[in-house]
Write an enzyme that holds these catalytic residues in place. Structure first.
Site, mmCIF file in Angstrom:
data_model
loop_
_atom_site.group_PDB
_atom_site.id
_atom_site.type_symbol
_atom_site.label_atom_id
_atom_site.label_comp_id
_atom_site.label_asym_id
_atom_site.label_seq_id
_atom_site.Cartn_x
_atom_site.Cartn_y
_atom_site.Cartn_z
ATOM 1 N N HIS A 194 51.689 40.139 51.444
ATOM 2 C CA HIS A 194 50.479 39.894 51.154
ATOM 3 C C HIS A 194 49.427 40.140 52.205
ATOM 4 O O HIS A 194 48.290 40.203 51.850
ATOM 5 C CB HIS A 194 50.515 38.341 50.895
ATOM 6 C CG HIS A 194 51.324 38.019 49.421
ATOM 7 N ND1 HIS A 194 52.673 37.871 49.575
ATOM 8 C CD2 HIS A 194 50.720 37.953 48.170
ATOM 9 C CE1 HIS A 194 53.030 37.315 48.300
ATOM 10 N NE2 HIS A 194 51.894 37.451 47.447
ATOM 11 N N ASP A 267 53.262 45.559 42.041
ATOM 12 C CA ASP A 267 52.925 44.108 42.433
ATOM 13 C C ASP A 267 51.262 44.317 42.797
ATOM 14 O O ASP A 267 50.809 45.139 42.434
ATOM 15 C CB ASP A 267 53.691 43.920 43.983
ATOM 16 C CG ASP A 267 53.603 42.300 44.253
ATOM 17 O OD1 ASP A 267 53.027 41.602 43.677
ATOM 18 O OD2 ASP A 267 54.375 42.018 44.947
#
Length: 356
Positions: A194, A267
Site C-alpha cells: 500500500h 489490486d
C-alpha cells in the site's frame, strides 16, 4: 425505512460489465458520482467504512446505486478481524488466524467454523444486495508481513488449503463467489505494498513449493476459487513487474500452467506498489494487457477519472466491444439470497452467530 428485498427477483440476464471498479466518497451519492456510475465502462463499485453508518443507510445507498446501474458488481473488503468494513448491525467476525490456531488442536471444529464464517459473511452482505467480499486471504503468514499477519489463516500451506476450502464452501452455499488474494502470495515480504514498492526475491521454485501451492491446489480442485487478485509485489526472479502487471504471472503461469478460468481483479492501482507502472492510465493499460479482467482504482477520484477517460477512448462509448463474459459470473445467485429480516430469523443464522 423498509429494508425488504424481493425474493422472487428474476435471474439477471447476461450483461456487458465494464472493466473499471471505483469507489464513492460518502454515505449518499453525489451528482457527479451518479454520472460516473452511469457510464457502462464502470462495472464495479467497492465500498469502504466511510460508506457505512447503519443497515438502513447501506440498504438505501445500494438501492440508489442499483437504480443507476443494475448490473454493477458491488464489492467490499469484509474478511473479518481488522478488515471488516461494516461493523454495527453486522456480526463481528474474528481474524482468520484464530481458525489456524484452532485447527492445530481441533481440526474438525476449525473446518466447520471456517465454513460457517464464509457462509455468514456472504449471507449478511448478500442480504444488502452486495455481490462479493474480496475474501478469502490465501497468503501464508511468514511472520514478517504486518499487512498480512493475522489476516492469513495460518503459516502452514496445508492448513490454509483445508480452512480456505471450507470457507469457500460456506460462501458458495450462501450464493457468493470467492475471491482469493494475493496471488502468488504476499506474506513473504515485509514491505506493505500500500505504501512501498515491495520485492520478493525468492525463486519460482521456492514460491511453488511454498505460497503458490495454495493457489494451485484450490484452482485444481474444480476451480474452487472463482476470482483472484494478484499482489502488487515484484517477484524479481520471475519478472521485473509486479504480479498484477505481469503477463508471465497472469497468462503463462496462472492461466496456462495452473489453468485458472475465473476472473482476475487488479489490486488497487492507487497503491504505491503499483506506481512502478507509471501514470494511472499506464497502470490500467498494463494490468488489462497482462490479463486482468477488471481494474480497481480506490481513494483517488482523479485517478479513477483518468482511467475512465482512457477506457472511453479505447471503447468509444461502446462497452459491447469489451464484453468479458467472466465478469457476469460474479453477480449473486438471487435464489440463494434472503432479505436481512428473514436471514436473522433463520435457524442457521442464529446458530452460526451464537457459535461465532
Amino acid at each position: 425505512m423498509s429494508m425488504s428485498v424481493k425474493s422472487d427477483m428474476p435471474v439477471n440476464k447476461p450483461a456487458v460489465i465494464g472493466p473499471l471498479m471505483l469507489d464513492v466518497e460518502g454515505l449518499v451519492l453525489t451528482e457527479s458520482e451518479k454520472i460516473t456510475l452511469s457510464n457502462p465502462l464502470v462495472g464495479g463499485l467497492i465500498l469502504f467504512s466511510r460508506n457505512y453508518v447503519s443497515p438502513e443507510q447501506l440498504f438505501a445507498l445500494v438501492a440508489e446505486v442499483r437504480e443507476i446501474s443494475p448490473n454493477i458488481i458491488i464489492a467490499v473488503d469484509h474478511e473479518g478481524g481488522r478488515v471488516q468494513r461494516f461493523k454495527e448491525g453486522f456480526t463481528p467476525i474474528p481474524a482468520m488466524a484464530t481458525l489456524g490456531e484452532l485447527f492445530s488442536r481441533y481440526p474438525e471444529e476449525a473446518i466447520q467454523k471456517a465454513k460457517d464464517f464464509g457462509w455468514l459473511i456472504a449471507s449478511e452482505l448478500l442480504a444488502y444486495d452486495i455481490d462479493l467480499s474480496f475474501a478469502p486471504v490465501l497468503d501464508r503468514d511468514h511472520g514478517i508481513s504486518s499487512v498480512i499477519g493475522d489476516r492469513a489463516f495460518s503459516n502452514d500451506a496445508e492448513t490454509i488449503i483445508e480452512l480456505t476450502s471450507a470457507f469457500i464452501d460456506g460462501m458458495h452455499e450462501a450464493g457468493m463467489v470467492a475471491t482469493g488474494k494475493h496471488f502468488p502470495g504476499h506474506g513473504g515480504v515485509a514491505a506493505d505494498s500500500h505504501h512501498e514498492i515491495s520485492v520478493d526475491s525468492r525463486s519460482l521454485n521456492a514460491l511453488e513449493m511454498d505460497d503458490l501451492s495454495i493457489f494451485r491446489s484450490l484452482i485444481s480442485d474444480k476451480q474452487k476459487v472463482d476470482a483472484l487478485m494478484p499482489a502488487h509485489v515484484i517477484y524479481s526472479s520471475v519478472d521485473t513487474l509486479p504480479a498484477g502487471f505481469s503477463k508471465k504471472w497472469l497468462q503463462s503461469i496462472l492461466r496456462k500452467d495452473i489453468g485458472f478460468e475465473g476472473v482476475i481483479f487488479s489490486d488497487d492501482l492507487s497503491m504505491e506498489g503499483a506506481s512502478v507502472a507509471g501514470t494511472f492510465t499506464d497502470r490500467a493499460k498494463a494490468a488489462l494487457s497482462a490479463g486482468c479482467d477488471m481494474v480497481l482504482v480506490c481513494n483517488h477520484p482523479e485517478g479513477a477519472q483518468e482511467v475512465l477517460a482512457y477506457l472511453d477512448g479505447v471503447y468509444k462509448n461502446d462497452p459491447a466491444s469489451f464484453a468479458n463474459k467472466r465478469l457476469n459470473r460474479l453477480r449473486f445467485n438471487v435464489h440463494k439470497r434472503k432479505n436481512i429480516y428473514d436471514l436473522q430469523n433463520s435457524k442457521r443464522w442464529k446458530n452460526t452467530t451464537r457459535n461465532v
